[in-house]
Design a protein around this motif. Structure first.
Motif, PDB file in Angstrom:
ATOM      1  N   SER A   1      11.005 -15.548 -16.664  1.00  6.99           N
ATOM      2  CA  SER A   1      12.361 -16.085 -16.547  1.00  6.99           C
ATOM      3  C   SER A   1      12.353 -17.600 -16.736  1.00  6.99           C
ATOM      4  O   SER A   1      11.341 -18.258 -16.518  1.00  6.99           O
ATOM      5  N   LYS A   2      13.498 -18.123 -17.146  1.00  8.83           N
ATOM      6  CA  LYS A   2      13.637 -19.569 -17.372  1.00  8.83           C
ATOM      7  C   LYS A   2      13.708 -20.287 -16.037  1.00  8.83           C
ATOM      8  O   LYS A   2      14.362 -19.851 -15.115  1.00  8.83           O
ATOM      9  N   ARG A   3      13.028 -21.374 -15.974  1.00  9.32           N
ATOM     10  CA  ARG A   3      13.141 -22.282 -14.827  1.00  9.32           C
ATOM     11  C   ARG A   3      13.628 -23.602 -15.403  1.00  9.32           C
ATOM     12  O   ARG A   3      14.756 -23.688 -15.849  1.00  9.32           O
ATOM     13  N   VAL A   4      12.818 -24.610 -15.478  1.00  7.44           N
ATOM     14  CA  VAL A   4      13.167 -25.840 -16.180  1.00  7.44           C
ATOM     15  C   VAL A   4      12.848 -25.662 -17.663  1.00  7.44           C
ATOM     16  O   VAL A   4      13.635 -25.979 -18.537  1.00  7.44           O
ATOM     17  N   GLY A   5      11.660 -25.123 -17.910  1.00  6.77           N
ATOM     18  CA  GLY A   5      11.218 -24.841 -19.273  1.00  6.77           C
ATOM     19  C   GLY A   5      11.385 -23.368 -19.592  1.00  6.77           C
ATOM     20  O   GLY A   5      11.761 -22.569 -18.737  1.00  6.77           O
ATOM     21  N   PRO A   6      11.090 -22.995 -20.826  1.00  8.44           N
ATOM     22  CA  PRO A   6      11.265 -21.603 -21.243  1.00  8.44           C
ATOM     23  C   PRO A   6      10.273 -20.673 -20.553  1.00  8.44           C
ATOM     24  O   PRO A   6       9.202 -21.115 -20.119  1.00  8.44           O
ATOM     25  N   PRO A   7      10.617 -19.383 -20.472  1.00  9.86           N
ATOM     26  CA  PRO A   7       9.643 -18.414 -19.950  1.00  9.86           C
ATOM     27  C   PRO A   7       8.411 -18.391 -20.848  1.00  9.86           C
ATOM     28  O   PRO A   7       8.535 -18.490 -22.081  1.00  9.86           O
ATOM     29  N   LEU A   8       7.253 -18.254 -20.260  1.00 13.84           N
ATOM     30  CA  LEU A   8       6.029 -18.250 -21.047  1.00 13.84           C
ATOM     31  C   LEU A   8       5.984 -17.073 -22.015  1.00 13.84           C
ATOM     32  O   LEU A   8       5.426 -17.189 -23.108  1.00 13.84           O
ATOM     33  N   LYS A   9       6.593 -15.953 -21.649  1.00 11.67           N
ATOM     34  CA  LYS A   9       6.653 -14.815 -22.580  1.00 11.67           C
ATOM     35  C   LYS A   9       7.474 -15.163 -23.814  1.00 11.67           C
ATOM     36  O   LYS A   9       7.165 -14.720 -24.914  1.00 11.67           O
ATOM     37  N   SER A  10       8.520 -15.961 -23.664  1.00 23.72           N
ATOM     38  CA  SER A  10       9.320 -16.385 -24.821  1.00 23.72           C
ATOM     39  C   SER A  10       8.510 -17.284 -25.736  1.00 23.72           C
ATOM     40  O   SER A  10       8.609 -17.194 -26.962  1.00 23.72           O
ATOM     41  N   VAL A  11       7.709 -18.154 -25.142  1.00 27.73           N
ATOM     42  CA  VAL A  11       6.820 -19.004 -25.944  1.00 27.73           C
ATOM     43  C   VAL A  11       5.857 -18.117 -26.722  1.00 27.73           C
ATOM     44  O   VAL A  11       5.658 -18.299 -27.932  1.00 27.73           O
TER      45      VAL A  11
ATOM     46  N   GLU B   1       6.200 -14.984 -27.609  1.00 25.33           N
ATOM     47  CA  GLU B   1       6.885 -14.225 -28.649  1.00 25.33           C
ATOM     48  C   GLU B   1       7.202 -15.099 -29.857  1.00 25.33           C
ATOM     49  O   GLU B   1       7.078 -14.660 -30.996  1.00 25.33           O
ATOM     50  N   ARG B   2       7.605 -16.337 -29.621  1.00 25.78           N
ATOM     51  CA  ARG B   2       7.948 -17.231 -30.733  1.00 25.78           C
ATOM     52  C   ARG B   2       6.728 -17.535 -31.598  1.00 25.78           C
ATOM     53  O   ARG B   2       6.823 -17.629 -32.817  1.00 25.78           O
ATOM     54  N   TYR B   3       5.583 -17.724 -30.977  1.00 26.26           N
ATOM     55  CA  TYR B   3       4.401 -18.198 -31.701  1.00 26.26           C
ATOM     56  C   TYR B   3       3.330 -17.132 -31.917  1.00 26.26           C
ATOM     57  O   TYR B   3       2.250 -17.441 -32.421  1.00 26.26           O
ATOM     58  N   ALA B   4       3.603 -15.884 -31.582  1.00 26.08           N
ATOM     59  CA  ALA B   4       2.614 -14.808 -31.707  1.00 26.08           C
ATOM     60  C   ALA B   4       2.201 -14.586 -33.158  1.00 26.08           C
ATOM     61  O   ALA B   4       2.987 -14.772 -34.081  1.00 26.08           O
TER      62      ALA B   4
END
Length: 103
Positions: free
Chosen positions: A35-45, A47-50
């Motif tokens: 889930s988002k806190r201040v920065g993006p969720p690590l899973k979103s990172v 997924e973007r760069y996989a």
């Protein structure tokens, strides 16, 4: 069958040690895994760069140590100079491992 069990155990071990390292280096102060806190969720990172290979590990490690702005919105990520290059690379590998498997 035994090999799959060993590989699965290795992935689970990396997940645990990656999360532990992220907690130890204060990554979780601004990021969460799902889930988002201040920065993006690590899973979103992840997924973007996989699937972009070893160069992406180096890119993310550089972003961890050098900081960044604009890739995920208006809030910049400050440089994390307390994270060693080796730990930044380990964190990057762990983050990328969070991406769901390609189908």
């Amino acid at each position: 069958m035994a090999v799959a069990g060993v590989l699965g155990a290795g992935a689970a071990y990396a997940q645990t040690t990656g999360l532990d390292l992220a907690k130890n280096k204060a990554c979780m102060a601004c990021h969460q895994v799902e889930s988002k806190r201040v920065g993006p969720p690590l899973k979103s990172v992840a997924e973007r760069y996989a699937g972009q290979g070893d160069a992406m590990v180096d890119y993310l490690a550089g972003k961890i140590r050098g900081g960044g702005r604009g890739a995920w919105g208006a809030v910049p990520m400050p440089a994390q100079t307390h994270v060693t290059p080796e730990d930044a690379r380990a964190l990057s590998e762990w983050i990328l491992s969070l991406a769901p498997p390609k189908q």
